[in-house]
Design a protein around this motif. Structure first.
Motif, mmCIF file in Angstrom:
data_model
loop_
_atom_site.group_PDB
_atom_site.id
_atom_site.type_symbol
_atom_site.label_atom_id
_atom_site.label_comp_id
_atom_site.label_asym_id
_atom_site.label_seq_id
_atom_site.Cartn_x
_atom_site.Cartn_y
_atom_site.Cartn_z
ATOM 1 N N ASP A 32 0.836 -1.205 0.000
ATOM 2 C CA ASP A 32 0.000 0.000 0.000
ATOM 3 C C ASP A 32 0.871 1.256 0.000
ATOM 4 O O ASP A 32 1.616 1.500 0.957
ATOM 5 C CB ASP A 32 -0.905 -0.021 1.234
ATOM 6 N N PRO A 33 0.794 2.093 -1.045
ATOM 7 C CA PRO A 33 1.626 3.305 -1.111
ATOM 8 C C PRO A 33 1.379 4.263 0.052
ATOM 9 O O PRO A 33 2.280 4.993 0.462
ATOM 10 C CB PRO A 33 1.229 3.961 -2.433
ATOM 11 N N GLU A 34 0.175 4.262 0.587
ATOM 12 C CA GLU A 34 -0.130 5.133 1.734
ATOM 13 C C GLU A 34 0.587 4.690 3.008
ATOM 14 O O GLU A 34 0.742 5.471 3.936
ATOM 15 C CB GLU A 34 -1.640 5.179 1.978
ATOM 16 N N LYS A 35 0.998 3.448 3.052
ATOM 17 C CA LYS A 35 1.664 2.900 4.240
ATOM 18 C C LYS A 35 3.183 3.025 4.165
ATOM 19 O O LYS A 35 3.879 2.679 5.101
ATOM 20 C CB LYS A 35 1.308 1.413 4.433
ATOM 21 N N GLN A 36 3.695 3.503 3.034
ATOM 22 C CA GLN A 36 5.134 3.576 2.816
ATOM 23 C C GLN A 36 5.726 4.863 3.396
ATOM 24 O O GLN A 36 5.071 5.897 3.439
ATOM 25 C CB GLN A 36 5.453 3.521 1.317
ATOM 26 N N ILE A 37 6.970 4.789 3.788
ATOM 27 C CA ILE A 37 7.711 5.958 4.259
ATOM 28 C C ILE A 37 8.118 6.753 3.029
ATOM 29 O O ILE A 37 8.650 6.205 2.069
ATOM 30 C CB ILE A 37 8.930 5.518 5.083
ATOM 31 N N LYS A 38 7.875 8.041 3.065
ATOM 32 C CA LYS A 38 8.088 8.889 1.880
ATOM 33 C C LYS A 38 9.519 9.434 1.756
ATOM 34 O O LYS A 38 9.867 10.014 0.749
ATOM 35 C CB LYS A 38 7.112 10.077 1.903
ATOM 36 N N HIS A 39 10.335 9.258 2.769
ATOM 37 C CA HIS A 39 11.693 9.792 2.715
ATOM 38 C C HIS A 39 12.710 8.655 2.872
ATOM 39 O O HIS A 39 12.396 7.603 3.406
ATOM 40 C CB HIS A 39 11.903 10.855 3.807
ATOM 41 N N LYS A 40 13.909 8.910 2.391
ATOM 42 C CA LYS A 40 14.969 7.899 2.451
ATOM 43 C C LYS A 40 15.435 7.719 3.899
ATOM 44 O O LYS A 40 15.544 8.670 4.659
ATOM 45 C CB LYS A 40 16.142 8.341 1.580
ATOM 46 N N ILE A 41 15.703 6.471 4.251
ATOM 47 C CA ILE A 41 16.241 6.172 5.575
ATOM 48 C C ILE A 41 17.616 5.530 5.384
ATOM 49 O O ILE A 41 17.754 4.529 4.695
ATOM 50 C CB ILE A 41 15.304 5.231 6.360
ATOM 51 N N ASP A 42 18.615 6.133 5.978
ATOM 52 C CA ASP A 42 19.992 5.655 5.878
ATOM 53 C C ASP A 42 20.326 4.861 7.150
ATOM 54 O O ASP A 42 20.779 5.423 8.150
ATOM 55 C CB ASP A 42 20.934 6.850 5.718
ATOM 56 N N TRP A 43 20.085 3.549 7.108
ATOM 57 C CA TRP A 43 20.284 2.696 8.282
ATOM 58 C C TRP A 43 21.761 2.412 8.502
ATOM 59 O O TRP A 43 22.502 2.151 7.561
ATOM 60 C CB TRP A 43 19.554 1.366 8.099
ATOM 61 N N LYS A 44 22.138 2.429 9.758
ATOM 62 C CA LYS A 44 23.455 1.967 10.197
ATOM 63 C C LYS A 44 23.194 0.885 11.240
ATOM 64 O O LYS A 44 22.121 0.843 11.827
ATOM 65 C CB LYS A 44 24.249 3.125 10.787
ATOM 66 N N GLN A 45 24.185 0.035 11.457
ATOM 67 C CA GLN A 45 23.998 -1.041 12.428
ATOM 68 C C GLN A 45 25.253 -1.254 13.243
ATOM 69 O O GLN A 45 26.357 -0.984 12.778
ATOM 70 C CB GLN A 45 23.596 -2.339 11.734
ATOM 71 N N GLU A 134 19.333 8.360 11.685
ATOM 72 C CA GLU A 134 19.057 9.729 12.101
ATOM 73 C C GLU A 134 17.962 10.289 11.206
ATOM 74 O O GLU A 134 17.990 10.100 9.991
ATOM 75 C CB GLU A 134 20.318 10.575 11.968
ATOM 76 N N LEU A 135 16.984 10.957 11.819
ATOM 77 C CA LEU A 135 15.887 11.567 11.075
ATOM 78 C C LEU A 135 15.582 12.944 11.639
ATOM 79 O O LEU A 135 15.901 13.236 12.798
ATOM 80 C CB LEU A 135 14.615 10.712 11.169
ATOM 81 N N GLN A 136 14.917 13.740 10.822
ATOM 82 C CA GLN A 136 14.401 15.012 11.302
ATOM 83 C C GLN A 136 13.302 14.720 12.325
ATOM 84 O O GLN A 136 12.563 13.753 12.182
ATOM 85 C CB GLN A 136 13.815 15.825 10.139
ATOM 86 N N THR A 137 13.190 15.550 13.323
ATOM 87 C CA THR A 137 12.186 15.350 14.374
ATOM 88 C C THR A 137 10.791 15.189 13.785
ATOM 89 O O THR A 137 10.004 14.372 14.260
ATOM 90 C CB THR A 137 12.225 16.518 15.382
ATOM 91 N N THR A 138 10.491 15.922 12.728
ATOM 92 C CA THR A 138 9.155 15.864 12.120
ATOM 93 C C THR A 138 8.906 14.544 11.391
ATOM 94 O O THR A 138 7.755 14.213 11.100
ATOM 95 C CB THR A 138 8.961 17.025 11.129
ATOM 96 N N GLN A 139 9.937 13.775 11.097
ATOM 97 C CA GLN A 139 9.799 12.513 10.371
ATOM 98 C C GLN A 139 9.742 11.290 11.279
ATOM 99 O O GLN A 139 9.317 10.213 10.856
ATOM 100 C CB GLN A 139 10.995 12.319 9.419
ATOM 101 N N ILE A 140 10.151 11.427 12.527
ATOM 102 C CA ILE A 140 10.368 10.277 13.405
ATOM 103 C C ILE A 140 9.089 9.494 13.688
ATOM 104 O O ILE A 140 9.039 8.278 13.492
ATOM 105 C CB ILE A 140 11.050 10.718 14.719
ATOM 106 N N LYS A 141 8.046 10.148 14.150
ATOM 107 C CA LYS A 141 6.811 9.457 14.538
ATOM 108 C C LYS A 141 6.187 8.753 13.338
ATOM 109 O O LYS A 141 5.759 7.598 13.425
ATOM 110 C CB LYS A 141 5.827 10.452 15.165
ATOM 111 N N ASP A 142 6.142 9.422 12.203
ATOM 112 C CA ASP A 142 5.559 8.828 10.992
ATOM 113 C C ASP A 142 6.350 7.590 10.569
ATOM 114 O O ASP A 142 5.769 6.555 10.251
ATOM 115 C CB ASP A 142 5.555 9.858 9.860
ATOM 116 N N ALA A 143 7.675 7.686 10.582
ATOM 117 C CA ALA A 143 8.511 6.542 10.184
ATOM 118 C C ALA A 143 8.313 5.373 11.139
ATOM 119 O O ALA A 143 8.158 4.227 10.709
ATOM 120 C CB ALA A 143 9.977 6.956 10.125
ATOM 121 N N GLU A 144 8.305 5.651 12.440
ATOM 122 C CA GLU A 144 8.109 4.576 13.412
ATOM 123 C C GLU A 144 6.748 3.904 13.217
ATOM 124 O O GLU A 144 6.651 2.677 13.171
ATOM 125 C CB GLU A 144 8.223 5.102 14.842
#
Length: 173
Positions: A32-45, A134-144
């Motif tokens: 579902d495109p509505e359920k997708q995160i709209k910004h790139k996430i650069d994961w580190k581990q 790392e994400l912008q504060t405005t992106q965190i809740k939506d991404a989670e």
């Protein structure tokens, strides 16, 4: 002739039961495109170990705990997503240190340790990785929220769009 005794079989069975985990996957949310995160996430581990906390940035973002069995020499890499969280009021490093405390039977802010978190960290210690971005504060809740809805990790107890009826709650305990 039996190669192991009944008591040994029972002990192995009890030990194996300790590691049974149930995963609930929802493929419709993956497409579902509505359920997708709209910004790139650069994961580190990083391997979750007490002495690695200073390697985690003092930034806001999201994180996950992933178990990775060390068997890639003879099989493809396998990973198990156990938990998703956010660092919006604390930093990623601060949250990492909170989990070190929970692993060591100390709660966060005077609370008791969360049992599922503590089991995850101790049962799989040495094989559990802290993934973070790392994400912008405005992106965190939506991404989670979107990640929780897509993967419904075993250790998370609240999934934003999932309402579990009483008859299925045992799957998530």
């Amino acid at each position: 002739m039996h190669d192991i005794s009944w008591a040994e079989k029972r002990n192995r069975r009890l030990e194996a039961k300790q590691y049974i985990r149930k995963f609930l996957l929802h493929p419709a949310f993956w497409k579902d495109p509505e359920k997708q995160i709209k910004h790139k996430i650069d994961w580190k581990q990083i391997l979750f170990q007490e002495d690695n906390s200073n390697l985690i940035p003092n930034k806001k973002g999201i994180y996950c705990f992933v178990v990775k069995p060390p068997i890639v020499d003879f099989l493809f890499e396998t990973q198990y997503l156990f938990y998703i969280g956010k660092a919006s009021s604390a930093t990623l490093r601060g949250r990492y240190k909170n989990y070190i405390d929970e692993k060591n039977n100390k709660g966060i802010g005077g609370q008791k340790p969360r049992i599922k978190i503590q089991e995850m960290l101790n049962d799989y210690y040495g094989h559990i990785y802290f993934f973070y971005a790392e994400l912008q504060t405005t992106q965190i809740k939506d991404a989670e929220d979107k990640l929780l809805n897509m993967f419904m990790p075993y250790v998370n107890t609240a999934i934003p769009e999932l309402k579990i009826s009483e008859e299925y709650k045992h799957l998530y305990q």
